[in-house]
Design a protein around this motif. Structure first.
Motif, short mmCIF file in Angstrom:
data_model
loop_
_atom_site.label_atom_id
_atom_site.label_comp_id
_atom_site.label_asym_id
_atom_site.label_seq_id
_atom_site.Cartn_x
_atom_site.Cartn_y
_atom_site.Cartn_z
N GLY A 97 31.60 6.67 -13.77
CA GLY A 97 30.95 7.06 -12.53
C GLY A 97 30.04 6.01 -11.92
N LYS A 98 30.15 4.77 -12.42
CA LYS A 98 29.31 3.70 -11.90
C LYS A 98 30.12 2.83 -10.94
N ASN A 99 29.60 2.65 -9.74
CA ASN A 99 30.26 1.79 -8.75
C ASN A 99 29.30 0.69 -8.32
N TYR A 100 29.85 -0.47 -8.06
CA TYR A 100 29.00 -1.63 -7.78
C TYR A 100 29.36 -2.27 -6.44
N ASP A 101 28.32 -2.83 -5.80
CA ASP A 101 28.51 -3.52 -4.52
C ASP A 101 29.14 -4.90 -4.72
N CYS A 102 28.85 -5.52 -5.86
CA CYS A 102 29.47 -6.81 -6.15
C CYS A 102 29.50 -7.05 -7.65
N ILE A 103 30.41 -7.91 -8.03
CA ILE A 103 30.55 -8.32 -9.42
C ILE A 103 30.19 -9.79 -9.51
N ILE A 104 29.43 -10.15 -10.53
CA ILE A 104 29.09 -11.55 -10.75
C ILE A 104 29.69 -11.99 -12.08
N LEU A 105 30.51 -13.01 -12.02
CA LEU A 105 31.13 -13.56 -13.22
C LEU A 105 30.35 -14.80 -13.64
N LEU A 106 29.85 -14.77 -14.88
CA LEU A 106 29.12 -15.91 -15.43
C LEU A 106 29.85 -16.37 -16.69
N GLN A 107 30.49 -17.50 -16.64
CA GLN A 107 31.18 -18.01 -17.81
C GLN A 107 30.18 -18.70 -18.75
N PRO A 108 30.24 -18.41 -20.05
CA PRO A 108 29.27 -18.98 -21.00
C PRO A 108 29.29 -20.50 -21.05
N THR A 109 30.37 -21.10 -20.58
CA THR A 109 30.52 -22.56 -20.67
C THR A 109 29.70 -23.33 -19.64
N SER A 110 28.89 -22.61 -18.85
CA SER A 110 28.02 -23.27 -17.85
C SER A 110 26.56 -22.98 -18.20
N PRO A 111 26.01 -23.68 -19.19
CA PRO A 111 24.66 -23.34 -19.66
C PRO A 111 23.52 -23.80 -18.77
N PHE A 112 23.79 -24.68 -17.80
CA PHE A 112 22.71 -25.26 -17.03
C PHE A 112 22.47 -24.61 -15.67
N ARG A 113 23.20 -23.54 -15.37
CA ARG A 113 22.91 -22.81 -14.13
C ARG A 113 21.52 -22.18 -14.24
N LYS A 114 20.86 -22.07 -13.13
CA LYS A 114 19.54 -21.45 -13.09
C LYS A 114 19.61 -20.13 -12.36
N MET A 204 26.47 -26.95 -5.94
CA MET A 204 25.58 -27.40 -7.02
C MET A 204 25.85 -28.87 -7.29
N ASP A 205 24.85 -29.57 -7.80
CA ASP A 205 25.09 -30.99 -8.09
C ASP A 205 25.79 -31.15 -9.44
N ASP A 206 26.22 -32.36 -9.71
CA ASP A 206 27.02 -32.63 -10.90
C ASP A 206 26.29 -32.28 -12.20
N LEU A 207 25.00 -32.54 -12.25
CA LEU A 207 24.23 -32.32 -13.48
C LEU A 207 24.25 -30.85 -13.89
N TYR A 208 23.99 -29.99 -12.94
CA TYR A 208 23.94 -28.55 -13.24
C TYR A 208 25.34 -27.94 -13.28
N SER A 209 26.34 -28.71 -12.91
CA SER A 209 27.71 -28.20 -12.89
C SER A 209 28.46 -28.43 -14.19
N ILE A 210 27.79 -28.95 -15.22
CA ILE A 210 28.45 -29.22 -16.50
C ILE A 210 29.16 -27.96 -16.98
N ASP A 211 30.45 -28.11 -17.28
CA ASP A 211 31.29 -27.01 -17.77
C ASP A 211 31.85 -27.45 -19.13
N ILE A 212 31.42 -26.79 -20.18
CA ILE A 212 31.77 -27.24 -21.53
C ILE A 212 33.13 -26.71 -21.95
N ASP A 213 34.07 -27.64 -22.10
CA ASP A 213 35.42 -27.27 -22.51
C ASP A 213 35.87 -28.05 -23.74
N THR A 214 35.34 -29.25 -23.90
CA THR A 214 35.73 -30.12 -25.02
C THR A 214 34.47 -30.59 -25.76
#
Length: 230
Positions: A97-114, A204-214
């Motif tokens: 019975g819970k409905n949402y206005d929006c969904i936010i997807l946060l992938q764990p591989t982006s640790p530097f987002r604020k 976002m700039d490159d520094l905060y855009s780090i995406d850890i895959d390897t």
């Protein structure tokens, strides 16, 4: 926006970095960085870690966050896409019975987002669009230095007429950095992520855009923290 659901997808299998999502980065499991940001935006009841892995479930519970369900096996393979994973989580809550206005997807591989970035991305969202997505300006530009091979085996500029000789004269192009997705639930159910057409960017700039895959990405992240670049 208060009526939102934050989904943090964390599959157990990781070939590039074993147990990546719970591997300590600067002494803290990687997934905790995303949970911390989510908690600055909303309450725990609106945060859903979706995982198939018992170790991840236990790790998240140790951080005081309940995991509402264990992801079914068919959504835990290398071939399971984000679209199906998000829909599965959304369906779980809607059946309660819970409905949402929006969904936010946060992938764990982006640790530097604020949390500031997340708040700013949410401010760009409105229900007439499909999604707001975080991007970075790409270093490769199809108008300038990206080429495709022709049927004759020669390289030809990917886009444009090939007359642009300076990068600064080429139109800016962007790539998804994997950090933030603010998704319209209605669009998701009607069209699916791959068919979204009304997409707004959050840069976002490159520094905060780090995406850890390897492991190379991991070492870069460790260096950024060690040298206090952020």
């Amino acid at each position: 926006m208060e009526n939102l659901l934050i989904i943090i997808p964390a599959r157990g299998g990781s070939k590039g970095i074993p147990k990546k999502n719970i591997k300590p980065l600067n002494g803290k499991p990687l997934i905790y960085y995303s949970i911390d940001v989510a908690r600055e935006i909303t309450t725990d009841e609106n945060i859903c870690v979706t995982t198939d892995d018992e170790e991840i479930i236990q790790c998240v519970k140790e951080y005081g966050l309940e995991v509402p369900f264990k992801r079914p096996e068919e959504l835990a393979t290398d071939y399971a896409g984000s679209n199906e994973v998000i829909l599965h989580a959304l369906d779980f809550y809607e059946k309660k019975g819970k409905n949402y206005d929006c969904i936010i997807l946060l992938q764990p591989t982006s640790p530097f987002r604020k949390s500031q970035f997340l708040k700013e991305a949410i401010e760009l969202y409105h229900p007439e669009i499909d999604m707001v997505v975080s991007v970075k300006e790409t270093s490769s530009n199809p108008y300038y230095n990206c080429f495709e091979e022709t049927s004759n085996g020669y390289l030809s500029i990917s886009k444009g007429d090939g007359t642009i000789e300076r990068r600064q004269d080429a139109p800016k192009v962007y790539e998804f950095n994997g950090s933030i997705y603010v998704i319209n639930p209605s669009s998701l159910k009607k069209k699916g992520l791959s068919h979204f057409s009304k997409i707004k960017k959050y840069v976002m700039d490159d520094l905060y855009s780090i995406d850890i895959d390897t492991m190379f990405d991991w070492k870069i992240a460790e260096l950024i923290i060690k040298e206090q670049y952020i």
